[in-house]
Design a protein around this motif. Structure first.
Motif, PDB file in Angstrom:
ATOM      1  N   ILE A 356     -11.367 -16.826  -1.905  1.00 47.63           N
ATOM      2  CA  ILE A 356     -11.015 -16.503  -3.282  1.00 47.63           C
ATOM      3  C   ILE A 356     -11.873 -15.333  -3.749  1.00 47.63           C
ATOM      4  N   VAL A 357     -11.204 -14.261  -4.146  1.00 46.88           N
ATOM      5  CA  VAL A 357     -11.880 -13.083  -4.686  1.00 46.88           C
ATOM      6  C   VAL A 357     -11.300 -12.857  -6.076  1.00 46.88           C
ATOM      7  N   GLY A 358     -12.159 -12.973  -7.096  1.00 42.43           N
ATOM      8  CA  GLY A 358     -11.639 -12.968  -8.455  1.00 42.43           C
ATOM      9  C   GLY A 358     -10.779 -14.209  -8.646  1.00 42.43           C
ATOM     10  N   GLY A 433      -9.172  -8.266  -2.070  1.00 40.85           N
ATOM     11  CA  GLY A 433      -9.529  -7.800  -3.400  1.00 40.85           C
ATOM     12  C   GLY A 433      -9.027  -8.710  -4.497  1.00 40.85           C
ATOM     13  N   ALA A 434      -9.540  -8.479  -5.700  1.00 40.75           N
ATOM     14  CA  ALA A 434      -9.137  -9.262  -6.863  1.00 40.75           C
ATOM     15  C   ALA A 434      -7.868  -8.718  -7.499  1.00 40.75           C
ATOM     16  N   GLU A 435      -7.523  -7.467  -7.183  1.00 42.14           N
ATOM     17  CA  GLU A 435      -6.348  -6.839  -7.776  1.00 42.14           C
ATOM     18  C   GLU A 435      -5.373  -6.421  -6.691  1.00 42.14           C
ATOM     19  N   ALA A 436      -4.096  -6.404  -7.051  1.00 43.95           N
ATOM     20  CA  ALA A 436      -3.054  -6.026  -6.091  1.00 43.95           C
ATOM     21  C   ALA A 436      -3.145  -4.554  -5.711  1.00 43.95           C
ATOM     22  N   THR A 437      -3.843  -3.744  -6.507  1.00 39.86           N
ATOM     23  CA  THR A 437      -3.945  -2.306  -6.248  1.00 39.86           C
ATOM     24  C   THR A 437      -5.174  -1.943  -5.424  1.00 39.86           C
ATOM     25  N   ASP A 438      -5.868  -2.932  -4.869  1.00 39.67           N
ATOM     26  CA  ASP A 438      -7.070  -2.640  -4.084  1.00 39.67           C
ATOM     27  C   ASP A 438      -6.729  -1.806  -2.851  1.00 39.67           C
ATOM     28  N   SER A 439      -7.767  -1.271  -2.215  1.00 38.85           N
ATOM     29  CA  SER A 439      -7.595  -0.360  -1.083  1.00 38.85           C
ATOM     30  C   SER A 439      -6.791  -1.012   0.046  1.00 38.85           C
ATOM     31  N   PRO A 440      -5.992  -0.238   0.772  1.00 41.72           N
ATOM     32  CA  PRO A 440      -5.201  -0.788   1.873  1.00 41.72           C
ATOM     33  C   PRO A 440      -6.060  -1.083   3.095  1.00 41.72           C
ATOM     34  N   THR A 441      -5.432  -1.679   4.069  1.00 41.42           N
ATOM     35  CA  THR A 441      -6.082  -1.973   5.342  1.00 41.42           C
ATOM     36  C   THR A 441      -6.492  -0.683   6.055  1.00 41.42           C
ATOM     37  N   VAL A 442      -7.664  -0.714   6.670  1.00 41.39           N
ATOM     38  CA  VAL A 442      -8.125   0.395   7.505  1.00 41.39           C
ATOM     39  C   VAL A 442      -7.942  -0.012   8.958  1.00 41.39           C
ATOM     40  N   SER A 443      -7.184   0.786   9.734  1.00 36.05           N
ATOM     41  CA  SER A 443      -6.842   0.429  11.112  1.00 36.05           C
ATOM     42  C   SER A 443      -7.423   1.425  12.103  1.00 36.05           C
ATOM     43  N   PHE A 444      -7.856   0.896  13.256  1.00 36.24           N
ATOM     44  CA  PHE A 444      -8.339   1.715  14.366  1.00 36.24           C
ATOM     45  C   PHE A 444      -7.544   1.338  15.610  1.00 36.24           C
ATOM     46  N   PHE A 445      -6.967   2.330  16.272  1.00 33.59           N
ATOM     47  CA  PHE A 445      -6.287   2.122  17.549  1.00 33.59           C
ATOM     48  C   PHE A 445      -7.148   2.727  18.652  1.00 33.59           C
ATOM     49  N   VAL A 446      -7.510   1.908  19.638  1.00 30.14           N
ATOM     50  CA  VAL A 446      -8.390   2.383  20.704  1.00 30.14           C
ATOM     51  C   VAL A 446      -7.785   2.047  22.060  1.00 30.14           C
ATOM     52  N   THR A 447      -8.252   2.733  23.082  1.00 34.27           N
ATOM     53  CA  THR A 447      -7.774   2.511  24.443  1.00 34.27           C
ATOM     54  C   THR A 447      -8.296   1.182  24.977  1.00 34.27           C
ATOM     55  N   TYR A 466     -14.084  -8.257   3.321  1.00 35.88           N
ATOM     56  CA  TYR A 466     -13.084  -7.955   4.340  1.00 35.88           C
ATOM     57  C   TYR A 466     -12.996  -9.110   5.328  1.00 35.88           C
ATOM     58  N   TYR A 467     -11.940  -9.101   6.128  1.00 34.14           N
ATOM     59  CA  TYR A 467     -11.991  -9.778   7.424  1.00 34.14           C
ATOM     60  C   TYR A 467     -11.430  -8.810   8.443  1.00 34.14           C
ATOM     61  N   VAL A 468     -11.758  -9.013   9.699  1.00 36.35           N
ATOM     62  CA  VAL A 468     -11.313  -8.095  10.743  1.00 36.35           C
ATOM     63  C   VAL A 468     -10.376  -8.830  11.694  1.00 36.35           C
TER      64      VAL A 468
END
Length: 505
Positions: A356-358, A433-447, A466-468
């Motif tokens: 639970i966040v907010g 995040g507590a709001e629907a407008t929070d930052s999007p997911t950050v993705s890394f694609f690696v070999t 976050y969770y990963v």
């Protein structure tokens, strides 16, 4: 050039797709000896024809991070000819992350292709809208099922075979009444399911299918609970129309929905083959939901699955089911036999304790997925081809433990799956995040030879939760060279593991 294929209902097989990463040619403005050239084409698929239209990358949010030990050296793009951009002064053989918005691709090639596949005419004009008002004058509906949850009630989808238009309809003013078989002058809203809506041009033959989907109850699940699935029960293939989605006027959809052709398939789906790997997805994971989808693909599957054309069949199995599903299913298909059919089987696992966040409740999750052309997927028992990565760690500690990390650049590490051979990994930092407008997911694609990721400065926000999630991908996907084009190639095999929530300082 794509080769036309025979219809699946004739019993003949389509040729297997060939993965072709057509990298940009040499450019004297961006020599391969000292620079990285990034190009992007939109490849429009229309029947057996593929037309590449160059994109202009000069205004796109791109950046290059050269890996230097535990640090990074940034490079900014410089616009060159043909809409491409160039990153100069990149040492030969250097590994780098190419960042496009919030997605990072690990690579070392000197020519990088960000091109994408798209359905429809190459002269398609795309609007800025993702929704548009609609007025419905429809008859021939199956008696409307009104229900509090959309999953249990009737649905309407709008799909085009000429342009990349796929939208679901909602009713902001008044809901259809239960049992209704017609809608006269009813107001609706079309929400795109596949990006911005294209402009429809009637003189070029742009038409729309209006499909009604309903829930069918047929038999029992292994536990004895009712087996229910959603499928197309009626369809209207409307005449060609011209329309620009700019908010006014409304798109008019009128005509009679008629019964659709019935088709069938017989999966052998042992759910226990997925649930047995739950502890690898997360040591405390609960089985969330199993799902089987049959989806159409315009024209054929020679280039893999291009775009999204809605659904034909969706079976959602409640979490906890681990018996065998082996039976014949019948579903409705309004499309020509030349369209391809994709089957997708997945099992999603969720964290037993919500975060639970907010005032917002989040449930970290991870899935196992097998996707292929329907005929191939159902030719044998449907089991995971690759299993989740093992021993997920954050800064060397068990990732299943809630904690505050020491920096905004935590080191995420893992080990290869017990079964299957990964071609690449995706590492996602999902902000809670507590709001629907929070930052999007950050993705890394690696070999596949990389089993550790530490985000560059600025990728994660300070004081955030976050969770990963780390996904092993056993497909022909090549994110270090041509991620957009190769993501569509079938089959697709994925399996994820996910962490507990953590907070950055």
């Amino acid at each position: 050039m794509l080769v036309p294929t025979c219809a699946t209902w004739l019993g003949c097989a389509e040729p297997e797709p060939t993965v072709r990463a057509e990298l940009p040619a040499e450019n004297p403005e961006c020599p391969a000896s000292s620079a990285v050239l990034v190009k992007a084409d939109t490849r429009f698929h229309s029947g057996a024809r593929v037309t590449a239209v160059p994109q202009d990358l000069s205004g796109r949010d791109l950046e290059l991070f050269i890996l230097q030990g535990s640090g990074f050296e940034r490079r900014a793009p410089v616009a060159v000819s043909d809409g491409s951009v160039c990153f100069r002064d990149v040492p030969e053989g250097a590994d780098y992350y190419l960042r496009s918005d919030t997605t990072y691709y690990l690579g070392h090639t000197r020519r990088f292709d960000l091109g994408v596949n798209r359905n429809g005419r190459p002269d398609t004009v795309t609007s800025d809208a993702i929704q548009t008002p609609v007025r419905l004058d429809l008859t021939g509906l199956q008696p409307w099922r009104a229900h509090e949850t959309s999953a249990e009630g009737s649905l309407l989808e709008v799909v085009s075979g000429e342009v990349a238009w796929t939208a679901g309809l909602t009713f902001p003013a008044a809901q259809p009444v239960a049992g209704a078989t017609q809608m006269q002058g009813m107001e609706a809203q079309a929400w795109s399911l596949d990006g911005r809506l294209p402009v429809l041009e009637g003189e070029k033959g742009d038409r729309l299918y209006v499909n009604q989907l309903d829930l069918v109850e047929d038999g029992r699940l292994p536990s004895g609970a009712p087996l229910k699935y959603r499928t197309v029960v009626g369809s209207l293939h409307a005449p060609a129309v011209s329309f620009t989605p700019d908010g006014d006027p409304a798109l008019v959809l009128s005509g009679e929905l008629k019964a659709v052709r019935q088709a069938s398939f017989s999966p052998q789906w042992p759910l226990s083959a997925f649930t047995r790997w739950g502890p690898e997805v997360n040591p405390d994971a609960q089985a969330g939901e199993a799902r089987f989808d049959v989806m159409p693909a315009t024209f054929s599957l020679t280039a893999g699955r291009v775009g999204y054309q809605g659904e034909l069949f969706t079976l959602e199995v409640p979490g906890g089911e681990d018996g065998d599903i082996a039976r014949r299913f019948t579903y409705g298909n309004p499309y020509p036999g030349s369209w391809g059919l994709v089957g997708s089987a997945s099992y999603t696992f969720v964290s037993p304790t919500p975060v639970i966040v907010g005032k917002r409740i989040h449930r970290p999750s991870g899935s196992m997925l097998v996707m292929d052309r329907l005929s191939s997927l159902t030719a044998h028992a449907i089991v995971p081809v690759i299993t989740p990565p093992r021993l997920l760690r954050i800064d060397g500690m068990d990732a299943a433990t809630v904690r505050t990390v020491t920096s905004t650049q935590p080191v995420v590490s893992w080990r290869s799956p017990f079964e299957g051979v990964p071609g690449s990994y995706q590492v996602e930092f999902i902000k809670l995040g507590a709001e629907a407008t929070d930052s999007p997911t950050v993705s890394f694609f690696v070999t596949s030879d990389r089993q550790q990721v530490s985000p560059p400065p600025g990728a994660l926000e300070a004081g955030s939760t976050y969770y990963v999630r780390v996904t092993a991908d056993g497909s022909s996907f090549t994110p270090w060279q041509a991620p957009g084009a190769t993501a569509d190639v079938l089959p697709v095999y994925k399996a994820a593991t996910f962490s507990a929530a953590f907070t950055t300082p």
